[in-house]
Design a protein around this motif. Structure first.
Motif, short mmCIF file in Angstrom:
data_model
loop_
_atom_site.label_atom_id
_atom_site.label_comp_id
_atom_site.label_asym_id
_atom_site.label_seq_id
_atom_site.Cartn_x
_atom_site.Cartn_y
_atom_site.Cartn_z
N LEU A 123 0.83 -1.22 0.00
CA LEU A 123 0.00 0.00 0.00
C LEU A 123 0.86 1.26 0.00
O LEU A 123 0.54 2.25 -0.67
CB LEU A 123 -0.94 -0.01 1.21
CG LEU A 123 -2.04 -1.07 1.20
CD1 LEU A 123 -2.80 -1.06 2.52
CD2 LEU A 123 -2.99 -0.86 0.02
N ASN A 124 1.97 1.21 0.74
CA ASN A 124 2.88 2.36 0.79
C ASN A 124 3.52 2.61 -0.58
O ASN A 124 3.64 3.76 -1.02
CB ASN A 124 3.95 2.13 1.84
CG ASN A 124 4.87 3.33 1.99
OD1 ASN A 124 4.44 4.42 2.31
ND2 ASN A 124 6.15 3.12 1.76
N GLU A 125 3.93 1.54 -1.25
CA GLU A 125 4.52 1.66 -2.58
C GLU A 125 3.50 2.23 -3.58
O GLU A 125 3.85 3.06 -4.43
CB GLU A 125 5.03 0.31 -3.08
CG GLU A 125 6.23 -0.23 -2.31
CD GLU A 125 7.48 0.61 -2.53
OE1 GLU A 125 7.59 1.29 -3.57
OE2 GLU A 125 8.37 0.57 -1.64
N LYS A 126 2.26 1.79 -3.46
CA LYS A 126 1.21 2.31 -4.34
C LYS A 126 1.00 3.81 -4.10
O LYS A 126 0.81 4.59 -5.05
CB LYS A 126 -0.10 1.56 -4.10
CG LYS A 126 -0.11 0.16 -4.66
CD LYS A 126 -1.47 -0.52 -4.41
CE LYS A 126 -1.48 -1.92 -5.01
NZ LYS A 126 -2.78 -2.61 -4.75
N ALA A 127 1.01 4.22 -2.84
CA ALA A 127 0.82 5.64 -2.51
C ALA A 127 1.96 6.49 -3.07
O ALA A 127 1.73 7.59 -3.58
CB ALA A 127 0.72 5.80 -0.99
N ILE A 128 3.18 5.97 -2.99
CA ILE A 128 4.34 6.70 -3.52
C ILE A 128 4.22 6.87 -5.02
O ILE A 128 4.43 7.97 -5.57
CB ILE A 128 5.64 5.95 -3.16
CG1 ILE A 128 5.90 6.02 -1.66
CG2 ILE A 128 6.83 6.53 -3.93
CD1 ILE A 128 7.05 5.16 -1.19
N SER A 141 -7.60 5.33 -15.96
CA SER A 141 -7.38 3.97 -16.43
C SER A 141 -5.92 3.73 -16.78
O SER A 141 -5.34 2.69 -16.46
CB SER A 141 -8.26 3.68 -17.65
OG SER A 141 -7.98 4.62 -18.69
N ILE A 142 -5.29 4.71 -17.43
CA ILE A 142 -3.88 4.59 -17.81
C ILE A 142 -3.01 4.69 -16.56
O ILE A 142 -2.03 3.96 -16.40
CB ILE A 142 -3.50 5.68 -18.83
CG1 ILE A 142 -4.28 5.46 -20.13
CG2 ILE A 142 -1.99 5.68 -19.10
CD1 ILE A 142 -4.03 6.51 -21.18
N LYS A 143 -3.38 5.61 -15.68
CA LYS A 143 -2.62 5.80 -14.45
C LYS A 143 -2.58 4.52 -13.63
O LYS A 143 -1.52 4.12 -13.13
CB LYS A 143 -3.26 6.93 -13.63
CG LYS A 143 -2.50 7.28 -12.36
CD LYS A 143 -3.17 8.47 -11.66
CE LYS A 143 -2.43 8.84 -10.39
NZ LYS A 143 -3.05 10.01 -9.72
N ASP A 144 -3.73 3.84 -13.52
CA ASP A 144 -3.80 2.60 -12.75
C ASP A 144 -2.91 1.51 -13.34
O ASP A 144 -2.26 0.76 -12.61
CB ASP A 144 -5.25 2.10 -12.67
CG ASP A 144 -6.12 3.00 -11.80
OD1 ASP A 144 -5.56 3.79 -11.02
OD2 ASP A 144 -7.36 2.90 -11.92
N ILE A 146 -0.19 1.98 -15.19
CA ILE A 146 1.22 2.36 -14.98
C ILE A 146 1.64 2.04 -13.55
O ILE A 146 2.71 1.48 -13.31
CB ILE A 146 1.44 3.85 -15.30
CG1 ILE A 146 1.22 4.12 -16.80
CG2 ILE A 146 2.84 4.29 -14.88
CD1 ILE A 146 1.28 5.58 -17.18
N ILE A 147 0.77 2.40 -12.60
CA ILE A 147 1.07 2.13 -11.19
C ILE A 147 1.22 0.63 -10.95
O ILE A 147 2.15 0.18 -10.28
CB ILE A 147 -0.03 2.71 -10.27
CG1 ILE A 147 0.02 4.25 -10.30
CG2 ILE A 147 0.13 2.20 -8.84
CD1 ILE A 147 -1.11 4.92 -9.55
#
Length: 218
Positions: A123-128, A141-144, A146-147
């Motif tokens: 979760l921390n890596e996703k937030a970063i 949709s693209i952002k998700d 890439i993350i």
């Protein structure tokens, strides 16, 4: 099928796949001594058997240590198998040493497998990643996507099983383990490891020798 198979080919195929001698010979006969084709044949057969063994309980094994040249990095690793007989085999003990060296070489590695990574770390890596400037103007949709891609890459960087084997970058540590399961006929598990880096976590005092000498003189 009655063709003579080179012993060097059989040896190479065993090293690459961990399969038994007879299976290697058969694979080379079927593939007409094409090593790569024989590897593919054995992966469908030999490594599938390794997958079945991977659920069996492994409580024997060894604790191996590795101290890198210069004595600034040290590693302890517990490698488990099913019987003391396999634990005493040269191939198993060599595997433990290779894994110890791998951990020393890959200082970003913190966990054994993806299943060992705590949810709060993910979760921390996703937030970063979500807060990075280069994603600010991207559609959701693209952002998700890439993350998700970046998180997958990051988690592979910190897990041992996903690392390319330092002695053969064509395979990862997970594949190396499977090869030895097929070779030795028992389940093999990396249970835990500890890495020691000289001075890690200590506040290192920096000396200004010029000022120190001037202070002594005065």
């Amino acid at each position: 099928m009655s063709q003579n198979i080179s012993s060097d080919y059989i040896k190479e195929l065993r090293l690459r796949t961990g399969a038994g001698m007879l299976d290697c010979k058969k694979a080379l006969q079927i593939s007409e001594q094409d090593i790569d084709a024989a590897v593919q044949y054995l992966r469908k057969k030999g490594l599938a058997s390794a997958e079945k063994k991977s659920s069996r309980i492994a409580t024997e094994g060894v604790v191996d240590s590795y101290i890198h040249a210069g004595s600034r990095i040290g590693v302890l690793v517990e490698l488990n198998c099913e019987t003391d007989f396999v634990a005493r085999q040269k191939e198993f003990q060599q595997l433990a040493r290779h894994i110890s060296m791998q951990i020393a070489a890959c200082q970003s590695v913190q966990y054994i497998s993806l299943d060992d990574v705590p949810e709060n770390i993910i979760l921390n890596e996703k937030a970063i990643e979500a807060s990075k400037d280069d994603l600010a103007d991207k559609p959701s949709s693209i952002k998700d996507k890439i993350i998700a891609g970046r998180i997958e890459k990051r988690l592979k960087e910190i897990t041992l099983m996903n690392q390319a084997f330092i002695k053969d970058p064509n395979i990862c540590i997970q594949e190396l383990i499977k090869q030895h399961i097929a070779l030795l006929g028992e389940n093999i598990k990396i249970r835990r490891f500890t890495r020691f880096i000289l001075g890690e976590g200590l506040d290192k005092k920096e000396y200004n020798f010029k000022n120190e000498i001037e202070s002594i003189i005065s």
